[in-house]
Design a protein around this motif. Structure first.
Motif, PDB file in Angstrom:
ATOM      1  N   GLU A   1       0.817  -1.212   0.000  1.00  0.00           N
ATOM      2  CA  GLU A   1       0.000   0.000   0.000  1.00  0.00           C
ATOM      3  C   GLU A   1       0.836   1.241   0.000  1.00  0.00           C
ATOM      4  OE1 GLU A   1      -4.424  -0.638   1.811  1.00  0.00           O
ATOM      5  OE2 GLU A   1      -2.997   0.627   2.845  1.00  0.00           O
ATOM      6  N   GLU A   2       1.852   1.290   0.845  1.00  0.00           N
ATOM      7  CA  GLU A   2       2.687   2.498   0.872  1.00  0.00           C
ATOM      8  C   GLU A   2       4.073   2.175   1.397  1.00  0.00           C
ATOM      9  OE1 GLU A   2       1.248   4.238   5.211  1.00  0.00           O
ATOM     10  OE2 GLU A   2       2.045   5.584   3.723  1.00  0.00           O
ATOM     11  N   HIS A   3       5.006   3.023   0.982  1.00  0.00           N
ATOM     12  CA  HIS A   3       6.346   3.066   1.589  1.00  0.00           C
ATOM     13  C   HIS A   3       6.433   4.410   2.268  1.00  0.00           C
ATOM     14  CE1 HIS A   3       7.982  -0.466  -0.240  1.00  0.00           C
ATOM     15  NE2 HIS A   3       7.824  -0.042  -1.464  1.00  0.00           N
ATOM     16  N   ALA A   4       6.528   4.436   3.551  1.00  0.00           N
ATOM     17  CA  ALA A   4       6.521   5.728   4.239  1.00  0.00           C
ATOM     18  C   ALA A   4       7.524   5.708   5.375  1.00  0.00           C
ATOM     19  CB  ALA A   4       5.122   6.036   4.776  1.00  0.00           C
ATOM     20  N   LEU A   5       7.733   6.895   5.934  1.00  0.00           N
ATOM     21  CA  LEU A   5       8.609   7.017   7.085  1.00  0.00           C
ATOM     22  C   LEU A   5       7.758   7.092   8.342  1.00  0.00           C
ATOM     23  CD1 LEU A   5      11.024   9.771   5.790  1.00  0.00           C
ATOM     24  CD2 LEU A   5      11.552   7.396   6.027  1.00  0.00           C
ATOM     25  N   ASP A   6       8.258   6.479   9.381  1.00  0.00           N
ATOM     26  CA  ASP A   6       7.582   6.519  10.666  1.00  0.00           C
ATOM     27  C   ASP A   6       7.744   7.918  11.260  1.00  0.00           C
ATOM     28  OD1 ASP A   6       7.631   4.206  13.495  1.00  0.00           O
ATOM     29  OD2 ASP A   6       6.117   5.568  12.696  1.00  0.00           O
ATOM     30  N   ALA A   7       7.051   8.164  12.354  1.00  0.00           N
ATOM     31  CA  ALA A   7       7.206   9.448  13.038  1.00  0.00           C
ATOM     32  C   ALA A   7       8.609   9.547  13.609  1.00  0.00           C
ATOM     33  CB  ALA A   7       6.182   9.565  14.149  1.00  0.00           C
ATOM     34  N   LYS A   8       9.043  10.774  13.820  1.00  0.00           N
ATOM     35  CA  LYS A   8      10.427  10.971  14.268  1.00  0.00           C
ATOM     36  C   LYS A   8      10.560  10.594  15.727  1.00  0.00           C
ATOM     37  CE  LYS A   8      13.545  14.315  12.973  1.00  0.00           C
ATOM     38  NZ  LYS A   8      13.952  15.708  12.796  1.00  0.00           N
ATOM     39  N   VAL A   9      11.592   9.835  15.997  1.00  0.00           N
ATOM     40  CA  VAL A   9      11.923   9.453  17.373  1.00  0.00           C
ATOM     41  C   VAL A   9      13.205  10.184  17.723  1.00  0.00           C
ATOM     42  CG1 VAL A   9      12.621   7.539  18.820  1.00  0.00           C
ATOM     43  CG2 VAL A   9      10.862   7.201  17.118  1.00  0.00           C
ATOM     44  N   ILE A  10      13.190  10.880  18.842  1.00  0.00           N
ATOM     45  CA  ILE A  10      14.384  11.642  19.234  1.00  0.00           C
ATOM     46  C   ILE A  10      15.168  10.804  20.217  1.00  0.00           C
ATOM     47  CG2 ILE A  10      15.215  13.720  20.342  1.00  0.00           C
ATOM     48  CD1 ILE A  10      12.714  15.110  19.294  1.00  0.00           C
ATOM     49  N   ILE A  11      16.401  10.538  19.860  1.00  0.00           N
ATOM     50  CA  ILE A  11      17.282   9.746  20.726  1.00  0.00           C
ATOM     51  C   ILE A  11      18.159  10.729  21.479  1.00  0.00           C
ATOM     52  CG2 ILE A  11      19.110   8.039  20.739  1.00  0.00           C
ATOM     53  CD1 ILE A  11      17.768   7.385  17.831  1.00  0.00           C
ATOM     54  N   PHE A  12      17.916  10.794  22.768  1.00  0.00           N
ATOM     55  CA  PHE A  12      18.576  11.794  23.606  1.00  0.00           C
ATOM     56  C   PHE A  12      19.478  11.080  24.601  1.00  0.00           C
ATOM     57  CE2 PHE A  12      19.280  15.743  25.426  1.00  0.00           C
ATOM     58  CZ  PHE A  12      19.127  15.697  26.801  1.00  0.00           C
ATOM     59  N   LYS A  13      20.741  11.455  24.589  1.00  0.00           N
ATOM     60  CA  LYS A  13      21.693  10.830  25.514  1.00  0.00           C
ATOM     61  C   LYS A  13      22.275  11.907  26.397  1.00  0.00           C
ATOM     62  CE  LYS A  13      23.075   7.434  22.114  1.00  0.00           C
ATOM     63  NZ  LYS A  13      24.194   6.805  21.421  1.00  0.00           N
ATOM     64  N   LYS A  14      22.358  11.596  27.645  1.00  0.00           N
ATOM     65  CA  LYS A  14      22.896  12.582  28.577  1.00  0.00           C
ATOM     66  C   LYS A  14      23.652  11.859  29.676  1.00  0.00           C
ATOM     67  CE  LYS A  14      21.456  16.024  31.911  1.00  0.00           C
ATOM     68  NZ  LYS A  14      21.203  17.451  31.707  1.00  0.00           N
ATOM     69  N   LYS A  15      24.770  12.399  30.033  1.00  0.00           N
ATOM     70  CA  LYS A  15      25.468  11.929  31.234  1.00  0.00           C
ATOM     71  C   LYS A  15      25.520  13.128  32.157  1.00  0.00           C
ATOM     72  CE  LYS A  15      28.496   8.583  29.024  1.00  0.00           C
ATOM     73  NZ  LYS A  15      28.115   7.214  29.262  1.00  0.00           N
ATOM     74  N   ARG A  16      24.961  12.955  33.344  1.00  0.00           N
ATOM     75  CA  ARG A  16      24.810  14.120  34.202  1.00  0.00           C
ATOM     76  C   ARG A  16      26.146  14.477  34.848  1.00  0.00           C
ATOM     77  NH1 ARG A  16      21.160  11.574  39.014  1.00  0.00           N
ATOM     78  NH2 ARG A  16      22.567   9.852  39.534  1.00  0.00           N
ATOM     79  N   ARG A  17      26.303  15.746  35.024  1.00  0.00           N
ATOM     80  CA  ARG A  17      27.477  16.368  35.620  1.00  0.00           C
ATOM     81  C   ARG A  17      28.738  16.127  34.797  1.00  0.00           C
ATOM     82  NH1 ARG A  17      24.785  13.958  39.758  1.00  0.00           N
ATOM     83  NH2 ARG A  17      26.205  12.160  39.711  1.00  0.00           N
TER      84      ARG A  17
ATOM     85  N   TRP B   1      -3.988   5.339  -6.249  1.00  0.00           N
ATOM     86  CA  TRP B   1      -2.937   6.237  -5.790  1.00  0.00           C
ATOM     87  C   TRP B   1      -3.554   7.351  -4.952  1.00  0.00           C
ATOM     88  CZ3 TRP B   1       1.999   5.009  -6.307  1.00  0.00           C
ATOM     89  CH2 TRP B   1       2.343   4.102  -7.300  1.00  0.00           C
ATOM     90  N   GLN B   2      -2.850   7.681  -3.876  1.00  0.00           N
ATOM     91  CA  GLN B   2      -3.414   8.638  -2.946  1.00  0.00           C
ATOM     92  C   GLN B   2      -2.948  10.062  -3.209  1.00  0.00           C
ATOM     93  OE1 GLN B   2      -5.684   8.040  -0.354  1.00  0.00           O
ATOM     94  NE2 GLN B   2      -5.925   6.203  -1.576  1.00  0.00           N
ATOM     95  N   LEU B   3      -1.836  10.226  -3.888  1.00  0.00           N
ATOM     96  CA  LEU B   3      -1.339  11.576  -4.162  1.00  0.00           C
ATOM     97  C   LEU B   3      -1.994  12.061  -5.442  1.00  0.00           C
ATOM     98  CD1 LEU B   3       0.675  13.780  -3.315  1.00  0.00           C
ATOM     99  CD2 LEU B   3       2.316  12.732  -4.820  1.00  0.00           C
TER     100      LEU B   3
ATOM    101  N   LEU C   1       6.891  11.334  -1.402  1.00  0.00           N
ATOM    102  CA  LEU C   1       5.552  11.916  -1.355  1.00  0.00           C
ATOM    103  C   LEU C   1       4.576  11.064  -2.150  1.00  0.00           C
ATOM    104  CD1 LEU C   1       6.134  15.745  -1.746  1.00  0.00           C
ATOM    105  CD2 LEU C   1       5.318  14.551   0.256  1.00  0.00           C
ATOM    106  N   ARG C   2       5.057  10.555  -3.289  1.00  0.00           N
ATOM    107  CA  ARG C   2       4.181   9.758  -4.118  1.00  0.00           C
ATOM    108  C   ARG C   2       3.862   8.423  -3.473  1.00  0.00           C
ATOM    109  NH1 ARG C   2       5.468   5.380  -8.105  1.00  0.00           N
ATOM    110  NH2 ARG C   2       7.381   5.605  -6.951  1.00  0.00           N
ATOM    111  N   ASN C   3       4.861   7.848  -2.763  1.00  0.00           N
ATOM    112  CA  ASN C   3       4.652   6.534  -2.165  1.00  0.00           C
ATOM    113  C   ASN C   3       3.771   6.573  -0.945  1.00  0.00           C
ATOM    114  OD1 ASN C   3       6.238   5.201  -3.957  1.00  0.00           O
ATOM    115  ND2 ASN C   3       8.081   5.279  -2.710  1.00  0.00           N
ATOM    116  N   ALA C   4       3.630   7.732  -0.328  1.00  0.00           N
ATOM    117  CA  ALA C   4       2.968   7.778   0.968  1.00  0.00           C
ATOM    118  C   ALA C   4       1.470   7.967   0.808  1.00  0.00           C
ATOM    119  CB  ALA C   4       3.541   8.924   1.790  1.00  0.00           C
TER     120      ALA C   4
END
Lengths: 257, 127
Positions: free
Chosen positions: A191-207, B9-11, B89-92
């Motif tokens: 159906e689609e090739h898409a990107l997932d939502a952004k995940v922020i990888i945060f690393k911290k060492k205190r002090r 197609w969705q786009l 954009l087209r694939n999504a």
């Protein structure tokens, strides 16, 4: 190369000289050799090319050096290009159909032809299958959608056949594979090739004054399961209802009439 | 159900906005000469429009069937990168980009057991 260049410039200057002086046409080498003195007195161009003419030997030696350098440069550049090509070939060398099939086998999918006016979307059937894609297993039924890791070699609106099926089930029957069922096949559509939502990888060492932020978006493929084959599907009892409704209606009409 | 018309197609429309003077539009201008025609041919269902916006950074706007708009700024990008973004954009689908709750979306979770029919304290006996 320098030899050619100085010859070329010498030719140019010689032709200019000949045109200026309107002398009878002679071979260029003869002109150069025959007219050293008047050439020096008359025009100012001669010393510029006359001096390189004396440096022919230097140029020739330099030419060999240059050629050696060029050869070395070419070899090294070729080596780099080859290594680059090899690196890119590892990524993009799947153009032959066989290699695509091999890579697809690793991911337990076979790419079928694109969808062209096929009626692939059926109603829900009470049949399920446990299918494995890559390292993830899903229990799927007709009409489900699945998010997997990005599958290469398939575009949107491609038909896939997932051939690693571990279990098939229906309301009356269950077929267990050891570990795979060889005859079973699950048809899916990309159906689609898409990107997932952004995940922020945060690393911290205190002090310790250490803080890093990195964003990551995973590439996913959404598959829609269209068909499960390899098990007897129970007959759908929808044929009875319209018949009964049709029978009822004339009875009601008869009753009202 | 979003995908009521599946296999479609969705786009719907892609607007390629660029500037003919700015340096950030160099990549998209090269993209329009080199790769946009092949992109158009590969996607006949997609309506691609080029728009001139002077003095602004270039961007790609995608309009989806669920009336969702996605805007990608392509300033200072190479034509290959712009092609990658256009293909994405087209694939999504036009859905909002949220973190997935589950990787398996289904309307019929159970085939063999009718949980609604059985009371909770009894054992599920198959069939």
């Amino acid at each position: 190369m320098a030899h050619r260049r100085c010859l070329h410039s010498a030719l140019l200057h010689a032709t200019a000289l000949i045109s200026l002086k309107k002398s009878p046409p002679l071979s260029i080498v003869k002109a150069l050799t025959l007219k050293p003195n008047p050439v020096i007195t008359t025009s100012n161009l001669e010393p510029s090319w006359f001096t390189p003419w004396s440096y022919v030997r230097h140029f020739s030696s330099r030419k060999s050096d240059d050629s050696e350098n060029e050869a070395e440069m070419e070899d090294s550049s070729d080596g780099e290009e080859e290594s680059d090509e090899m690196a890119s070939d590892m990524v993009r060398d799947y153009s032959p159909g066989e290699k695509e099939a091999e890579a697809a086998a690793i991911g337990y999918k076979v790419v079928g032809p694109l969808l062209r006016s096929d009626r692939v979307f059926k109603d829900y059937e009470p049949v399920f299958a446990v299918v494995q894609i890559g390292s993830h297993q899903f229990k799927v039924s007709n009409g489900d959608s699945i998010f997997t890791e990005r599958l290469k070699f398939c575009e949107v609106n491609d038909k896939l056949i997932l051939n690693k099926v571990l279990l098939l089930g229906s309301p009356t029957q269950t077929i267990i594979g050891r570990p795979i069922l060889p005859d079973a096949a699950v048809h899916a559509l990309v159906e689609e090739h898409a990107l997932d939502a952004k995940v922020i990888i945060f690393k911290k060492k205190r002090r310790k004054n250490y803080r890093r932020t990195k964003g990551h978006r995973q590439e996913l493929t959404k598959l829609r399961i269209t068909d499960i084959q390899g098990i007897e599907k129970p007959e759908i009892k929808t044929d009875g209802k319209p018949l009964k409704a049709a029978v009822k209606k004339p009875e009601k009409i008869a009753a009202t009439a | 159900m979003q995908m009521a018309l599946r296999g479609v197609w969705q786009l719907k429309k892609l607007i390629v906005s660029y500037c003919d003077w700015g340096g950030s539009s160099r990549g998209i201008r090269a993209f329009m000469e080199s790769e946009l025609p092949t992109f158009k041919e590969k996607n006949p269902q997609l309506e691609v429009v080029t728009e001139l916006i002077r003095g602004q950074h270039p961007h790609l706007k995608g309009f989806y069937k669920n009336k969702n708009e996605r805007v990608v700024c392509v300033k200072n990008m190479t034509p290959e990168d712009i092609l990658l973004y256009a293909t994405r954009l087209r694939n999504a689908l036009g859905r909002k980009v949220v973190k997935l709750k589950t990787r398996h979306v289904t309307k019929h979770p159970s085939v063999q057991a009718m949980k609604a029919a059985l009371p909770k304290h009894s054992l599920v006996g198959g069939k």
